[in-house]
Scaffold this active site. Structure first.
Site, PDB file in Angstrom:
ATOM      1  N   LYS A  66       4.007   8.933   9.009  1.00 22.17           N
ATOM      2  CA  LYS A  66       3.758   8.305  10.323  1.00 22.17           C
ATOM      3  C   LYS A  66       4.723   8.816  11.414  1.00 22.17           C
ATOM      4  O   LYS A  66       4.546   9.913  11.897  1.00 22.17           O
ATOM      5  CB  LYS A  66       3.722   6.787  10.161  1.00 22.17           C
ATOM      6  CG  LYS A  66       2.554   6.427   9.201  1.00 22.17           C
ATOM      7  CD  LYS A  66       2.104   4.995   9.169  1.00 22.17           C
ATOM      8  CE  LYS A  66       0.800   4.930   8.362  1.00 22.17           C
ATOM      9  NZ  LYS A  66       0.833   4.115   7.164  1.00 22.17           N
TER      10      LYS A  66
ATOM     11  N   ASP B 211       9.318   2.765   0.061  1.00 25.50           N
ATOM     12  CA  ASP B 211       8.246   3.408   0.824  1.00 25.50           C
ATOM     13  C   ASP B 211       8.411   2.977   2.292  1.00 25.50           C
ATOM     14  O   ASP B 211       7.983   1.898   2.690  1.00 25.50           O
ATOM     15  CB  ASP B 211       6.879   2.996   0.267  1.00 25.50           C
ATOM     16  CG  ASP B 211       5.735   3.707   0.994  1.00 25.50           C
ATOM     17  OD1 ASP B 211       6.008   4.418   1.989  1.00 25.50           O
ATOM     18  OD2 ASP B 211       4.572   3.540   0.576  1.00 25.50           O
TER      19      ASP B 211
ATOM     20  N   TYR C 200       0.856  -1.190   0.000  1.00 25.45           N
ATOM     21  CA  TYR C 200       0.000   0.000   0.000  1.00 25.45           C
ATOM     22  C   TYR C 200       0.888   1.233   0.000  1.00 25.45           C
ATOM     23  O   TYR C 200       1.826   1.326   0.795  1.00 25.45           O
ATOM     24  CB  TYR C 200      -0.883   0.004   1.247  1.00 25.45           C
ATOM     25  CG  TYR C 200      -1.803   1.215   1.362  1.00 25.45           C
ATOM     26  CD1 TYR C 200      -2.835   1.415   0.447  1.00 25.45           C
ATOM     27  CD2 TYR C 200      -1.640   2.135   2.397  1.00 25.45           C
ATOM     28  CE1 TYR C 200      -3.681   2.516   0.562  1.00 25.45           C
ATOM     29  CE2 TYR C 200      -2.490   3.235   2.514  1.00 25.45           C
ATOM     30  CZ  TYR C 200      -3.506   3.426   1.600  1.00 25.45           C
ATOM     31  OH  TYR C 200      -4.344   4.507   1.717  1.00 25.45           O
TER      32      TYR C 200
HETATM   33  C1  LIG Z   1       0.213   4.624   5.791  1.00 27.87           C
HETATM   34  C2  LIG Z   1       1.004   4.393   4.556  1.00 27.87           C
HETATM   35  C3  LIG Z   1       0.954   5.263   3.457  1.00 27.87           C
HETATM   36  C4  LIG Z   1      -0.033   6.387   3.379  1.00 27.87           C
HETATM   37  O1  LIG Z   1       0.168   7.355   4.344  1.00 27.87           O
HETATM   38  P1  LIG Z   1      -1.070   8.333   4.716  1.00 27.87           P
HETATM   39  O2  LIG Z   1      -0.446   9.302   5.657  1.00 27.87           O
HETATM   40  O3  LIG Z   1      -2.118   7.483   5.295  1.00 27.87           O
HETATM   41  O4  LIG Z   1      -1.483   8.975   3.439  1.00 27.87           O
HETATM   42  C5  LIG Z   1       1.832   5.055   2.410  1.00 27.87           C
HETATM   43  N1  LIG Z   1       2.691   4.033   2.412  1.00 27.87           N
HETATM   44  C6  LIG Z   1       2.750   3.156   3.444  1.00 27.87           C
HETATM   45  C7  LIG Z   1       3.754   2.058   3.407  1.00 27.87           C
HETATM   46  C8  LIG Z   1       1.890   3.298   4.531  1.00 27.87           C
HETATM   47  O5  LIG Z   1       1.914   2.389   5.506  1.00 27.87           O
END
Ligand SMILES: *Cc1c(COP(=O)(O)O)cnc(C)c1O
Length: 431
Positions: free
Chosen positions: A268, A240, A145
């Protein structure tokens, strides 16, 4: 039974004014057949709902709260910042300080840009990679994701897995044709795809530890091959690390495996519980971002002093304490405990665990990719979940999310959690 009447009433009201009653899908508890709890306050490892129940929290706001809820130093930093104004729309010193800290902690990040979410970070990184390479295609992996930007909503994990929606309507087919998808941890398919499309692929984006189809730690050989093959084809490699950044060590997972991506996305933890994301990497790539370069990307509240203060305080605390060892210890204790409970009850479900992250899959086979993860027994998971909640333990309400431990979790929390898990596992097997 725990009384949750106020949450139920609020949720009924919420559903009238908000789609599904929530501002982000997984929060609605649909996957476990419950109504969500409305949270009144949170402190340390505990969250409290509006009916007065308390829970040991393993959601930790889906990852950011590595120091637990309302950490006194972060609250103080936020109050001090708020008194000086919440946003200037002009540079402030904390932006530079946070950027310096991140860049020092993650050597592949020579320059970075702050944004307001992980979604913005990956979306902007993709635009930058496409501009830099002059190519259109992006390769991603099933079950990873990367936020909800159009080009990534293909076989994405997280809320999309939960809802059983492989992709979303509202995305033009023309868009999606530039997103290639292949299996996580699958070196052969990766090589096949590159043989066919290599010259057209602007970037490969990957979660170096996958945390949105439950927790899956890939073979390092897979990530090594990714680096090798992208270099060979002039494709950029985007890690990511929105979850893994500052979760796996003071820095990012790439530090631990000694692989340098070209671009890294963060979010995060670096926002300390406020909305933040960032993307950064090689200087020659980042200098294409406006106003240094020609790739447009902007944000009214980007780098705002509140978010910067919370992020800065979080990273300073993580830098100055050896919390990662403690977190690993707690994570080991809990995971080992769950594995023993499974054995005692003659259950051969899979527990995937790394440091302060873990997922219990209701499946017997090893879970190394998306297709294994989705064959999990979600009905049993829901049963398990309901008992757990009743016992005062708050896991993410979906089989496909990761549980997070914070520095605020105590050994007593772990013991209580194990007792709840024991009961929940037992009841999940009945009927
Ligand atoms: C949470 C997450 C996102 C998206 O971040 P948001 O702040 O919710 O837009 C993107 N990549 C990874 C790996 C994530 O866990």
């Amino acid at each position: 039974m725990k009384e949750t009447i106020k949450s139920k009433q609020r949720f009924a009201e919420a559903q009238k004014v908000m789609p599904g009653g929530v501002n982000s899908p997984v929060r609605a508890f649909k996957a476990v057949g419950l109504d969500p709890l409305f949270i009144e306050r949170a402190q340390g490892s505990q969250i409290y709902d509006i009916d007065g129940n308390s829970y040991i929290d393993y959601v930790c706001s889906w990852g950011p709260l590595i120091l637990g809820h309302a950490h006194p130093q972060i609250v103080k930093a936020l109050c001090q910042a708020a008194e000086r104004g919440t946003s200037y729309g002009a540079p402030c010193e904390k932006e530079v300080e946070l950027a310096q800290l991140i860049s020092q902690a993650i050597p592949s990040i020579e320059q970075l840009r702050m944004v307001n979410s992980g979604t913005e970070a990956t979306m902007s990184a993709a635009r930058l990679a496409r501009a830099f390479t002059g190519r259109d295609k992006i390769l991603k992996f099933e079950g990873c994701y990367h936020g909800h930007a159009d080009s990534f909503l293909i076989k994405a994990g997280s809320g999309l897995l939960t809802a059983g929606v492989p992709t979303s309507p509202g995305i033009p087919v023309d868009y999606v044709k530039n997103t290639l998808v292949t299996g996580y941890n699958d070196i052969d398919s990766l090589q096949d795809i590159f043989e066919q499309w290599g010259q057209d692929i602007a970037a490969v984006i990957v979660e170096p530890i996958a945390g949105n189809m439950g927790l899956i730690v890939p073979d390092t050989a897979f990530l090594v091959e990714l680096r090798k093959i992208t270099e060979h084809y002039g494709t950029l490699l985007i890690f990511d690390e929105v979850i893994s950044g500052f979760r796996t060590c003071y820095g990012a997972y790439q530090n631990l495996i000694d692989i340098k991506p070209d671009i890294t996305t963060l979010g995060k933890i670096i926002g300390g519980g406020l909305p933040v994301g960032a993307y950064g990497g090689r200087r020659d790539i980042m200098e294409r971002v406006a106003p240094a370069g020609d790739v447009y990307q902007a944000g009214t509240l980007s780098g705002n002093p509140l978010a910067m203060a919370a992020g800065l305080a979080t990273l300073q605390i993580l830098r100055d304490n050896d919390y990662y060892t403690d977190l690993e210890e707690l994570g080991g204790l809990l995971s080992q405990g769950i594995i023993e409970l499974l054995q005692n009850q003659g259950l051969d479900y899979r527990l995937n665990h790394w440091g302060s992250m873990f997922s219990l899959f209701f499946i017997r086979e090893e879970v190394r990719n998306y297709s294994a993860a989705v064959s999990s027994d979600t009905v049993r998971f829901s049963k398990f979940y309901r008992v757990l909640l009743e016992e005062g333990v708050y896991f993410p309400p979906s089989q496909f999310e990761v549980c997070f431990i914070s520095t605020a979790h105590s050994r007593k929390d772990i013991e209580e959690t194990l007792q709840a898990v024991e009961k929940a596992l037992y009841i999940s097997q009945l009927g």
